[in-house]
Design a protein around this motif. Sequence first.
Motif, PDB file in Angstrom:
ATOM      1  N   GLY A   1      13.134 -66.259  70.593  1.00  0.00           N
ATOM      2  CA  GLY A   1      13.850 -67.228  71.278  1.00  0.00           C
ATOM      3  C   GLY A   1      13.165 -67.678  71.461  1.00  0.00           C
ATOM      4  N   HIS A   2      11.785 -67.482  71.967  1.00  0.00           N
ATOM      5  CA  HIS A   2      10.654 -68.743  72.275  1.00  0.00           C
ATOM      6  C   HIS A   2      10.688 -70.162  71.370  1.00  0.00           C
ATOM      7  CE1 HIS A   2       6.954 -70.833  74.215  1.00  0.00           C
ATOM      8  NE2 HIS A   2       6.628 -70.437  73.418  1.00  0.00           N
ATOM      9  N   LEU A   3      10.615 -69.571  70.080  1.00  0.00           N
ATOM     10  CA  LEU A   3      10.279 -70.457  69.459  1.00  0.00           C
ATOM     11  C   LEU A   3      10.958 -72.189  68.771  1.00  0.00           C
ATOM     12  CD1 LEU A   3       8.180 -68.570  66.220  1.00  0.00           C
ATOM     13  CD2 LEU A   3       7.206 -69.533  67.809  1.00  0.00           C
TER      14      LEU A   3
ATOM     15  N   GLU B   1       2.486 -77.420  64.936  1.00  0.00           N
ATOM     16  CA  GLU B   1       1.246 -76.501  65.843  1.00  0.00           C
ATOM     17  C   GLU B   1       1.997 -75.658  66.496  1.00  0.00           C
ATOM     18  OE1 GLU B   1      -2.114 -79.064  65.886  1.00  0.00           O
ATOM     19  OE2 GLU B   1      -1.854 -80.171  63.964  1.00  0.00           O
ATOM     20  N   HIS B   2       2.498 -75.871  67.103  1.00  0.00           N
ATOM     21  CA  HIS B   2       2.810 -74.559  68.333  1.00  0.00           C
ATOM     22  C   HIS B   2       3.455 -73.664  67.535  1.00  0.00           C
ATOM     23  CE1 HIS B   2       6.257 -72.640  71.045  1.00  0.00           C
ATOM     24  NE2 HIS B   2       5.219 -72.377  71.952  1.00  0.00           N
ATOM     25  N   ARG B   3       4.110 -73.797  66.341  1.00  0.00           N
ATOM     26  CA  ARG B   3       4.751 -72.597  66.134  1.00  0.00           C
ATOM     27  C   ARG B   3       3.864 -71.608  65.137  1.00  0.00           C
ATOM     28  NH1 ARG B   3      10.176 -71.085  64.164  1.00  0.00           N
ATOM     29  NH2 ARG B   3      11.134 -72.683  65.293  1.00  0.00           N
TER      30      ARG B   3
ATOM     31  N   MET C   1       0.332 -72.010  65.620  1.00  0.00           N
ATOM     32  CA  MET C   1      -0.115 -71.053  65.965  1.00  0.00           C
ATOM     33  C   MET C   1       0.911 -70.102  66.669  1.00  0.00           C
ATOM     34  SD  MET C   1      -1.692 -72.979  69.313  1.00  0.00           S
ATOM     35  CE  MET C   1      -1.591 -75.447  68.986  1.00  0.00           C
ATOM     36  N   HIS C   2       1.925 -69.402  66.342  1.00  0.00           N
ATOM     37  CA  HIS C   2       2.575 -68.638  67.161  1.00  0.00           C
ATOM     38  C   HIS C   2       2.765 -67.248  66.130  1.00  0.00           C
ATOM     39  CE1 HIS C   2       3.862 -67.682  71.374  1.00  0.00           C
ATOM     40  NE2 HIS C   2       4.419 -69.095  71.360  1.00  0.00           N
ATOM     41  N   ALA C   3       2.611 -68.030  64.759  1.00  0.00           N
ATOM     42  CA  ALA C   3       1.984 -67.764  63.701  1.00  0.00           C
ATOM     43  C   ALA C   3       1.466 -66.213  63.707  1.00  0.00           C
ATOM     44  CB  ALA C   3       2.092 -68.902  62.233  1.00  0.00           C
TER      45      ALA C   3
HETATM   46 FE   FE2 Z   1       4.840 -70.881  72.884  1.00  0.00          FE
END
Ligand code: FE2
Length: 445
Positions: free
Chosen positions: A51-53, A145-147, A149-151
């Motif tokens: 859900g966060h992404l 880039e947020h996504r 980084m989560h990858a």
């Molecule tokens: Fe985040």
Amino acid sequence: MLATQSDVQASLFTRLLDARRRTDELFDLVRPDALYDRPIAERHRIVFYIGHLEAFDWNLLRERLFRANSFHPDFDHLFAFGIDPVDGGLPTDQPSDWPSLAKVREYVQGVRDELDDRLAPILDNARNDDSGEFPASQLLNVAIEHRLMHAETLAYMLHQLPFDRKRSVETPVPTGTHPRTAVGGAIEIPGGSITLGLPRNGHQFGWDNEFEEHTVTVPAFAIDRYKVTNREYLEFMDAGGYRNRSFWSAEDWNWKESASITHPVFWTRKDGAWHWRGMFTEIPLPPDWPVYVSHAEASAFARWAGKSPPTEAQWQRAAYATPDGRQRDYPWGPEPPNSSRGNFDFFSWDPMPVAAHPNCASAFGVEDMLGNGWEWTSTPFQPFPGFAPFSFYPGYSANFFDGKHYVMKGGSPRTAACMLRASFRNWFQPRYQYVYSGFRCVQNH
Ligand SMILES: [Fe+2]
């Protein structure tokens, strides 16, 4: 030929779709009955990140680019923020506290439909929207880039999930340079200057903590040619490294004792021998791979060796400076990263030998600086002179300028190519063990 502005915008949309594919693939690795597991005690359950992404992208773009109404405010809020507890307090929520997978997936699809319908016309008309308070290209870069980084951090998380809770995938066999045996030693770096950060009036995207550009002088020092390997770290362990208080700071020793830590978290002991616990399988400990450890363990090794981890400026100078006083874009030169230059950009799930990429050496001959594992520095994460937070994401860096996080440089096998730029800074707490991060040492003269 120079890319036009609309080319750049179109490629941002493609990059967003690619990044979504990347994170979708990660969630698909998890067996459905494990999606409410919490593989790392300090982090949320896996379902949160599904859900966060999307909540992040929607919360970032909805009002600033589209002035659209929320269709599920509860989920926008529930999935807004990750966690990084610094006081030892761990989350206590239960699986039943979270919505059903069907509801979360419905929200994800809803956000994607809403965003994609609106993004196309905005990006077609990007010149107008890039002149406003919130340039579309900057916001899109933040989302991408947020996504990505989560990858990477999701890979750390899924690494800790038991093998039978995830599906195995084919891992490519490393190609290119034949691995050499690492014959380490140290390389002398003469005193000189190094420029850190990005100029605010430039056109390259960077996060708030990458600004402002500034130059510092670094006295001469010697730095390890390679990252510290498992073989070298084992010598520290065999020499009683985890039992000798004098190698550890008081805080690190207390942490190690209270958590009963006796070896790197990625190592397991089986049949009287050390093994590497990889993403999908366990293998005898590869001696020439970089060791992955916390900052606390890296610092203890360095103290045992009579050395220290580099400062951020030392690391930067060893990686990017040249003997004739210039500065390179990448350690090896101006060419953009590709899989022949190092172990990064999702090519592999696990490390490779530290000497596998001699063609990516810096001008001073320091190897393996980008990819194959982040490298801890001794520099606490602090703002550069001239720092200003993004108005649309004020806590991204500023929440971590607390002296309780350390800068890491370089990149791991799961770091996207776009974040291999020289100015990119990563940071974690010093006693967090689950990062794909090792270190190398310096000797100060
Ligand atoms: Fe985040």
